[in-house]
Enzyme design. Structure first.
Site, PDB file in Angstrom:
ATOM      1  N   GLU A 273       3.442   6.081  -5.761  1.00  0.00           N
ATOM      2  CA  GLU A 273       2.280   6.769  -5.157  1.00  0.00           C
ATOM      3  C   GLU A 273       2.093   8.061  -5.486  1.00  0.00           C
ATOM      4  O   GLU A 273       1.841   9.060  -4.653  1.00  0.00           O
ATOM      5  CB  GLU A 273       2.312   6.359  -3.632  1.00  0.00           C
ATOM      6  CG  GLU A 273       2.302   5.093  -3.288  1.00  0.00           C
ATOM      7  CD  GLU A 273       2.309   4.590  -1.861  1.00  0.00           C
ATOM      8  OE1 GLU A 273       2.974   5.587  -1.133  1.00  0.00           O
ATOM      9  OE2 GLU A 273       2.093   3.651  -1.346  1.00  0.00           O
ATOM     10  N   ASP A 352       4.876  -3.927   2.259  1.00  0.00           N
ATOM     11  CA  ASP A 352       4.968  -2.815   2.840  1.00  0.00           C
ATOM     12  C   ASP A 352       4.793  -2.639   4.374  1.00  0.00           C
ATOM     13  O   ASP A 352       3.591  -2.509   4.905  1.00  0.00           O
ATOM     14  CB  ASP A 352       3.566  -1.782   2.350  1.00  0.00           C
ATOM     15  CG  ASP A 352       3.869  -0.521   2.759  1.00  0.00           C
ATOM     16  OD1 ASP A 352       4.772  -0.073   3.189  1.00  0.00           O
ATOM     17  OD2 ASP A 352       2.678   0.336   2.430  1.00  0.00           O
ATOM     18  N   GLU A 380       2.962   1.811  12.002  1.00  0.00           N
ATOM     19  CA  GLU A 380       1.799   1.910  10.761  1.00  0.00           C
ATOM     20  C   GLU A 380       0.825   0.709  10.944  1.00  0.00           C
ATOM     21  O   GLU A 380      -0.302   0.828  10.954  1.00  0.00           O
ATOM     22  CB  GLU A 380       2.654   2.338   9.427  1.00  0.00           C
ATOM     23  CG  GLU A 380       1.378   2.487   8.432  1.00  0.00           C
ATOM     24  CD  GLU A 380       1.790   2.815   7.064  1.00  0.00           C
ATOM     25  OE1 GLU A 380       3.073   2.969   7.176  1.00  0.00           O
ATOM     26  OE2 GLU A 380       1.092   2.897   6.447  1.00  0.00           O
TER      27      GLU A 380
END
Lengths: 655, 655
Positions: A273, A352, A380
């Protein structure tokens, strides 16, 4: 070095699972602490505070109810402890941090600590029990101060530097020490400009943090930029095989250890990323990790190298690229190439931190590499501290999963440690949602022993946190199945990622469908799911050893809850449960929503039984959770109704 | 008061349509300027600069090629001008700003200005020709400094205040004066805390801006917060019928006019997207607008009251609420209730500046109210200054539309003015995309005269901007049809809003589908579009007078390009064009994309013919436009292919 005493919990901050009431059984008795050293001093401080609060007594000589003995044994595991019980006395012995863990064993047991039930030999299942903090020193314009935090600002940093007053950090360290966490990463794995400098000119402030964590058995580590030799050292390269680069890491690391002799080591997110990494120099990740590992090796340090490497500029049109494959594709071929003080930190699932994923195939594929399983204590993708979502059952499933089938060991046996991303912040409740404290608590407990009885960790947490035993049954109902409830009203059958791209909160069924992130569901008018089979799909199933490579490959054996992770099926495909895929989607979304409504009712009955601040905060959050669950239910159901045209078999309202 | 001369274009800033070369025919001749006053001084300055650059002469007495005469006539329109031509001399006469407009008439005509072709009587069709600037004084954390700007920072503000150096503002004012713009709104209609104070303690800086615009015939106005009496005045209410509130507005406005006697007035966005308004006090929008109108009335000021009022917390489940209806529902019943110095500023379409919408039904429904049609020069939904999208043809269609059918007048006849949102900023090219300068130019020209011949405005702009006449044909091809090209590769058939919610750039077919914004397409496996008929839909068609209420109501007569705005139809519905809806979607998306590719090739051939900075910038932007058009093509086609299951009749690749 400042001294932050046990009692120094700042005004208005919730005591979490260590309220004074939790210390009553111990604090009302006669206690002796024997030995010296920093952790014995911590134990002594806890005991002194407890007896002061509850009328007990610290006794130098003579009969006691509890004896905590720091020994000088050098042979065994310093984190282990033994508990013996005579007719009158409970004795805890340990040669190191185990004494602190033994103390909290006594606290957790309460009155039972003063019975034969307390006795035994205790040692952690996982030597590495680590929390990573994605804290930025500077507030990031998009990600804020604690990336994916949702619980206020950073406990560690304020106004561009380490806080001058670390009393809240000390209280946090005490909470972590009580559940056996023994390492923390102090900063975000996405290392920005200021944060990179924690390794060098900001190091004196890191020393202050290390000093606060150390009395609780916790070593600190830093996330570092792979480009540090360039960014900080002014070198022309960060090539891990370049002698100057190696020398820079050696010198820099020696300076760190001179200041923090028990420094845990480096956490590295490389080639991921946008973070720099060894690929820029034509090197592989073993080259990269080993370069840093050799710098920390002389000092007993570890490099925590993240396996979260994938193409984040994927073309959604290209169905042959599969993000789920990425970690295994990159790392499995390197097995055997990592130094023994490298720990490869592998996200528990292949994508993820979704509410439901299979266990990462990397775990079974790198027998010659030390691995750590990585979880998220922060929510998250599981409600962002606005939804009740007790995650310990999810982690337990992962740790109990047997990658080689019934004949082999579990994930917990295959790894050298567990790591989780903490979201603790300056919120008065630490974790944003007061009930999310149970996730932080449960992570530590599960890292210590993943074989604790189902439900026991939750009841421990309830018992410690709430003085009123009468709340246990209701709270257990509110929390115990809340992860599965969340799973029901969100993305179905393991397909994942139907969240808003901007922020990962709330539904957006097509939010990632045409994006570069490699997270697609491929829903069309006929069916939905990702074909990851070897026969017709991306071949991801082939990354698993038997039996899973075959279990997941076949529609006959693939578990329902992972069906759409592994297969693209028509909406009228019949699940093992007996319902069709589309009817399952409707049913679980109506059911999950109803469960939230029931949870809110159960919670409402606790008014007056839990502290008013907790009651009010959770009540407000449940309103938001119900609103959001309604959106999830209606958007997901409407989306699949519009696509499939299938009516709900039970005639409920779909918009 | 600083003097910003004609020649003071800051280093590196593009001269747009007023490069020195545009003044050659005039500047190489003998010219006399007669009269005095600020605008005559401006004309005199332009002439002096032109003859200096090109070898002509300013002549006091005797024979001249061009005479520009500022008269003292007080009867006529000071913005009008006449041009007479004798065998040797062209004479322009005007009593006010018309002299400046006449000068630029001469500049535009070039050599033809010195022939009989120049003669005539000229007056603006629209008395109000206004640009609103959505500039913030403080940089907004989400919206930036120029909301929906895409061309750098604000020309007016820097570092929390009006700029000290206004030379660039002067150059901008000169550009606007040359195209006849006569009013500018200086700040964002979303009025934040600092910006509210432009009305009071920051007024001295507004005076400086007014001084810079005035020599170009431009009056400045301010966007004000309806809550100003509370926010700035410390009153307990902003109730428009409260005497104290009226008194506050009267006093405050008197102070404004004492400082800026030609102040244009107030722009107000009330009860819209969170802005305060009269609804809070149980008053209607006529009450609100009139309260402010009475404050500016004694000074000849105007209140520009925006009709952009709708429910921005709509429930996507509720198909009976229709955002398209909102302006008419709110305002049409108030016709006759607005004071004569209120201008109701109506977005040209009923929703929000989409590439294709019908004309707002408000235009035909408020005969006793002064109306202004509002456009966007900025390309919020039309490529954000990254795509070539020449919008003048769109605006021309709107202004030429006959709301009462062939027997009635056009929109241009029905309104008292036109307003557009400018996006000019500190970008060296003013408008971000160099070719987007044509939109700013064309807005002014169309506001002056919407009956200019099709294509003429574009050719004027090309001729002025580029010294090389040989680029005209290619540039015309690049730009003339670019709006329809954009329409082809984006949302189909007038359905609108398939853009990314975060930023409005690029495709997200379902991006707004389950949102609170009231902008849906309702695509399912069978069909797509919004049923706004009276027979079975929201009844929006009933807001139009005949014939449009019937034209839009019937599938037999509804124009193809607006089909999905008015009707929900099956994918196999056959358009007037003869193709099905779904095949039309495929065809236009492949075609639109191909057109961008051809545009890029046409542009590439201009290398060396246009300035290198322009060539390079546009070349880069075309790369991005092609990338983005590819996304649009593939996402829209894939989306509808997945939903409809319909194969492309021409067998092209759909993912």
């Amino acid at each position: 070095m400042n001294d932050y005493s046990v009692a120094a919990l700042p005004e208005g901050v919730d005591p979490a699972w260590l309220p004074p009431s939790a210390f009553r059984p111990l604090g009302s008795r006669r206690v002796r602490v024997v030995g010296d050293g920093p952790l014995v001093a911590t134990v002594r401080g806890e005991v002194a505070a407890a007896v002061r609060d509850h009328g007990g007594e610290v006794v130098g000589d003579g009969a006691v109810d509890l004896e905590l003995v720091g020994t000088n044994d050098s042979g065994g595991d310093p984190e282990a402890f033994t508990v013996e019980r005579t007719a009158t006395t409970t004795t805890v012995r340990a040669s190191g941090a185990g004494l602190l863990y033994g103390l909290h064993h006594v606290v957790r047991l309460g009155e039972a600590a003063f019975s034969a039930a307390a006795a035994g030999e205790f040692a952690p299942r996982q030597p590495i029990r680590m929390l990573d903090h994605w804290d930025n020193v500077d507030v990031h314009p998009v990600m804020g101060q604690v990336e994916r935090g949702y619980a206020g600002g950073s406990l560690f940093y304020d106004d561009g530097a380490v806080r001058s007053d670390l009393s809240r950090v000390a209280a946090y360290a005490r909470l972590l020490g009580s559940i056996g966490v023994n390492r923390v990463g102090l900063n975000n794995v996405n290392v920005h400009r200021t944060e990179a400098r924690l390794l060098t000119d900001l190091l004196p402030d890191v020393v202050r943090l290390a000093d606060v964590f150390r009395p609780h058995g916790i070593r600190v580590g830093l996330s570092v930029s792979f480009a540090s030799p360039v960014v900080l050292g002014g070198l022309a390269t960060s090539d891990p095989l370049d002698p100057e680069v190696r020398d820079w890491w050696a010198r820099t690391t020696a300076a760190v250890y001179a200041a923090i002799p028990d420094f845990a080591g480096y956490v590295v997110k490389a080639d991921s990323e946008g973070q720099p990494g060894p690929f820029a120099y034509g090197r592989d990740h073993a080259d990269g990790a080993n370069a840093l590992a050799r710098a920390v090796k002389p000092f007993g340090g570890t490099v925590f190298w993240r396996a979260f490497v994938y193409d984040h500029h994927q073309d959604w049109r290209d169905r042959s690229t599969d993000r789920a494959r990425a970690a295994h594709d990159h790392f499995a071929p390197l097995d055997g190439g990592f130094d023994d003080n490298v720990v490869l930190q592998v996200k528990a699932g292949p994508i993820d931190f979704q509410p439901r994923e299979p266990v990462s195939p990397v775990i079974a594929s790198m027998p010659s590499t030390r691995l750590a399983a990585e979880f998220q204590v922060t929510q998250e993708y599981t409600g962002q501290q606005k939804h009740v979502c007790y995650l310990v059952p999810q982690w337990r499933e992962v740790l109990a999963f047997r990658p080689w089938g019934d004949g082999g060991g579990a994930v917990a046996d295959a790894v050298a440690g567990v790591v989780a991303v903490s979201n603790a912040g300056t919120d008065p409740f630490w974790t944003g949602h007061p009930l999310a404290q149970a996730n932080l608590y449960g992570f530590g407990r599960l890292a210590w022993d993943d074989r604790l009885a189902q439900g026991a960790v939750l009841d421990e947490w309830i018992g410690l946190t709430f003085a009123d035993d009468g709340v246990r049954e209701a709270l257990h109902r509110v929390m115990d199945d809340s992860w599965r409830t969340y799973e029901r009203y969100t993305a179905p059958l393991g397909v994942g990622f139907m969240v808003n791209p901007s922020g990962h909160y709330g539904p957006a069924v097509d939010g990632y469908e045409y994006s570069r992130w490699g997270t697609y569901h491929f829903a069309d008018r006929d069916g939905v799911g990702v074909d990851r089979t070897r026969a017709t799909g991306t071949g991801f199933t082939g990354q698993y050893p038997a039996p899973w490579r075959d279990v997941y490959e076949s529609l006959d054996t693939c578990p329902d809850e992972l069906l759409l992770f592994f297969h693209h099926v028509p909406y009228d495909h019949v699940l093992h449960s007996g319902t069709t895929v589309v009817q399952h989607i409707y049913d679980t979304h109506f059911d999950g929503h109803d469960e939230v409504r029931r949870t809110a009712a159960t919670w409402a009955a606790l008014e007056g039984r839990v502290p008013a601040a907790v009651f009010d905060r959770v009540t407000d959050l449940l309103t938001e959770q119900l609103r959001c669950a309604t959106e999830w239910r209606d958007q997901v159901n409407t989306y699949f109704h519009r696509k499939s045209g299938a009516p709900d078999g039970r005639g409920r309202r779909i918009y």
